[in-house]
Design an enzyme around this catalytic site. Sequence first.
Site, PDB file in Angstrom:
ATOM      1  N   GLU A  57       0.923  -1.097  -0.010  1.00 25.09           N
ATOM      2  CA  GLU A  57       0.128  -0.062   0.074  1.00 25.09           C
ATOM      3  C   GLU A  57       1.014   1.146  -0.381  1.00 25.09           C
ATOM      4  O   GLU A  57       1.815   1.573   0.542  1.00 25.09           O
ATOM      5  CB  GLU A  57      -0.998  -0.636   1.381  1.00 25.09           C
ATOM      6  CG  GLU A  57      -1.764   1.309   1.425  1.00 25.09           C
ATOM      7  CD  GLU A  57      -2.828   1.361   0.990  1.00 25.09           C
ATOM      8  OE1 GLU A  57      -3.495   0.439  -0.302  1.00 25.09           O
ATOM      9  OE2 GLU A  57      -3.503   2.215   0.561  1.00 25.09           O
ATOM     10  N   ASP A  82       1.972  -1.369   6.971  1.00 20.19           N
ATOM     11  CA  ASP A  82       2.324  -1.101   7.973  1.00 20.19           C
ATOM     12  C   ASP A  82       2.052  -1.261   8.975  1.00 20.19           C
ATOM     13  O   ASP A  82       1.068  -2.054   9.133  1.00 20.19           O
ATOM     14  CB  ASP A  82       2.058   0.433   8.123  1.00 20.19           C
ATOM     15  CG  ASP A  82       2.622   1.487   7.263  1.00 20.19           C
ATOM     16  OD1 ASP A  82       4.061   0.932   6.368  1.00 20.19           O
ATOM     17  OD2 ASP A  82       2.232   1.971   7.185  1.00 20.19           O
ATOM     18  N   ASP A 128       0.567  -1.673  12.142  1.00 19.43           N
ATOM     19  CA  ASP A 128      -0.121  -0.332  13.059  1.00 19.43           C
ATOM     20  C   ASP A 128      -1.472  -0.700  12.261  1.00 19.43           C
ATOM     21  O   ASP A 128      -2.038  -1.161  11.678  1.00 19.43           O
ATOM     22  CB  ASP A 128      -0.173   1.090  12.864  1.00 19.43           C
ATOM     23  CG  ASP A 128      -0.262   1.832  11.150  1.00 19.43           C
ATOM     24  OD1 ASP A 128      -0.346   0.615  10.455  1.00 19.43           O
ATOM     25  OD2 ASP A 128       0.255   2.842  11.092  1.00 19.43           O
ATOM     26  N   ASP A 146      -3.986   0.991  10.874  1.00 19.23           N
ATOM     27  CA  ASP A 146      -3.726   1.469   9.391  1.00 19.23           C
ATOM     28  C   ASP A 146      -3.732   0.214   8.633  1.00 19.23           C
ATOM     29  O   ASP A 146      -4.184  -0.459   7.615  1.00 19.23           O
ATOM     30  CB  ASP A 146      -3.915   2.544   8.768  1.00 19.23           C
ATOM     31  CG  ASP A 146      -4.708   3.493   9.357  1.00 19.23           C
ATOM     32  OD1 ASP A 146      -5.436   3.836  10.119  1.00 19.23           O
ATOM     33  OD2 ASP A 146      -3.904   4.656   9.464  1.00 19.23           O
TER      34      ASP A 146
END
Length: 642
Positions: free
Chosen positions: A435, A508, A510, A512
Amino acid sequence: MAENENRIEHEYGGSQIEVLEGLEPVRKRPGMYIGSTGPKGLHHLVYEIVDNSIDEALAGYCNHIEVTIKKGDIIEVTDNGRGIPVGIQPKMGIPAVTVVFTVLHAGGKFGGENSGYKVSGGLHGVGASVVNALSEWLTVRVRTDGSEYEQTFHRGKEDGPLKKIGPAQTTGTTVTFKPDPEMFEELVFNYDTLLVRLREEAFLNAGVRITLTDERGEEPVVQSMCYEGGIRSFVDHIHRRRQLEVLHPEVIYIKGQQGDMVAEVALQYNNSYNELILSFANNVNTPDGGTHEEGFKTALTRVFNDFGREKGYLKDKDENLSGSDVREGLTAVISVKLTEAQFEGQTKAKLGNTEVRSLVSSIVYEKLKEYFEENPGVAKAVFEKATQAARAREAAKKARELVRRKSALETSRMPGKLADCREKDPSKTEIYIVEGDSAGGSAKMGRDSNIQAILPLWGKMLNVEKARLDKVYGNEKMMPVVTALGCGIGEDFDLSKLRYHKVFIMADADVDGSHICTLMLTFFFRFMRPLIEGGHVYIAQPPLFKLAKGQQVKYAYNEAEMSKMSAEMGQGVKVSRYKGLGEMNPEQLWETTMNPENRVIVQISIEDAERADETFTILMGDKVEPRREFIEQNAKYANLDI
Ligand code: TSJ
């Protein structure tokens, strides 16, 4: 099994001491009994113990089960049942509770040929001895007949006999254990993973309260779950959790029984295009379905077509509705309980008992038809939905043909952003779906361009929950994925055309990033299911921390690992947290996340994908690539293998 099999006689200077050696096989081949020694296996220990309390609840003697994660990742399970019997078991001549913890019961769930595994109804204590064998220590306390008893074990061997330790006002069983570091790669329990599974148990066993407490932090975290509605509440929970609008206010509930076999179905339609059927046999999830699901699906299609013709929703000229038409927007939970459940398939994830098919099919046909008769408003709403689905199916067919014709002309051009690899043999190649352009850039520079292709994703994400197949064909974000993988979607999907046998989602570490992984998995699950079934989908795991001390640099993939490493590296270590892939330069990204020699990746199973949105902890799948330290330690052997 012959009970003496587990007893081996040793001679010690004339006196004979009997030693129970029944649990050795478990420590030799733990994977055979709990599936793996990774995180999944570790969590499985808890379920094995809890299942025994659930059995007691099913027998009608227990309504509260408490599971606590104590400091040091020690697990305690307590119930308010009758207490495991402490009387002498005649065959073995020792207390029944001791037998439960020291004698290996028939057929591990993940075992070889004859592991037809029984849950409720009779076969008690299955799994408790396995947990005992794989625990550094384990304590059982039983409250029964006014007294409390205790026995302790180390690595499956009793420290001494069962002892009466005092009076007791209540009845019940408490088991406390610490998983053995010699047996497991990771010893840290994930609260969310346990929560999701225990919530599921609470849904499947209406009226049983299950409380999960995490005592590892400063303040305890407690969640107590009890659902009087059982699987009705389960369906409701799924709809709320996914924020889906329902087509009719009430969850439809069907229950039937034949002999000692009980079947329950709860269903409700929502306004999405997704189908979600969760099925269980004896509270065990069956992600590959089986006879209970087959019976349900057959009956559902038959009800729609028969009832539709009767009421004129379907005209004479109309074709029958297909199975996928009548399941569009459907959420259903099927739960069957029976004494001799047969689990089939490689992973024992499919129910095989044929008598279940006819029971489920007959009760669903009869009662659903009756429900539609009595609730014409609901019937109208769901029929409209199914006929729309049939029309959309036609439209998708046309769109597909259009794309086929177009691609025949364009000789399947690859997306512009794809950085392809040189190797053309798909069995040797990998694609990283990344992404964002910046991470994509690092990945392109850091990769091994011989075998690794990079596809950065950009643009607005398709609403994977709500889109029908025809929408995918025109979507600028997902079409490049479809084209790059080369095997089409939906009915057209052809796994043999897959251009890379390993498909990585890299995002990532995290919230998101987890969300993107979830969406991608949902996309694959809905439109390219065989890709997941074939074990081709992986999630790349970038590290969360970088630890530096002078020239020495190490990476940690979770908090626990970071603390451990930082302690090992000693004074003066600088710890930094990565906020995203973009913070890593190409070399670091290669070193930590993409290099097949030392990266950490997680292979995704159908079950993971199906429940991707239940929890963001999709990284629970068993890690399949060895880490660098492992390779270094075992370098000699690793080289011999090649
Ligand atoms: F098996 C186990 F050790 F893992 C375990 C068993 C762990 C925990 C937390 C609870 C239990 C358990 C077992 N809870 N309740 C029971 N009940 C019996 O074992 C039991 C009690 C009475 C009778 C009876 O016929 O009187 C029969 C059984 C099987």
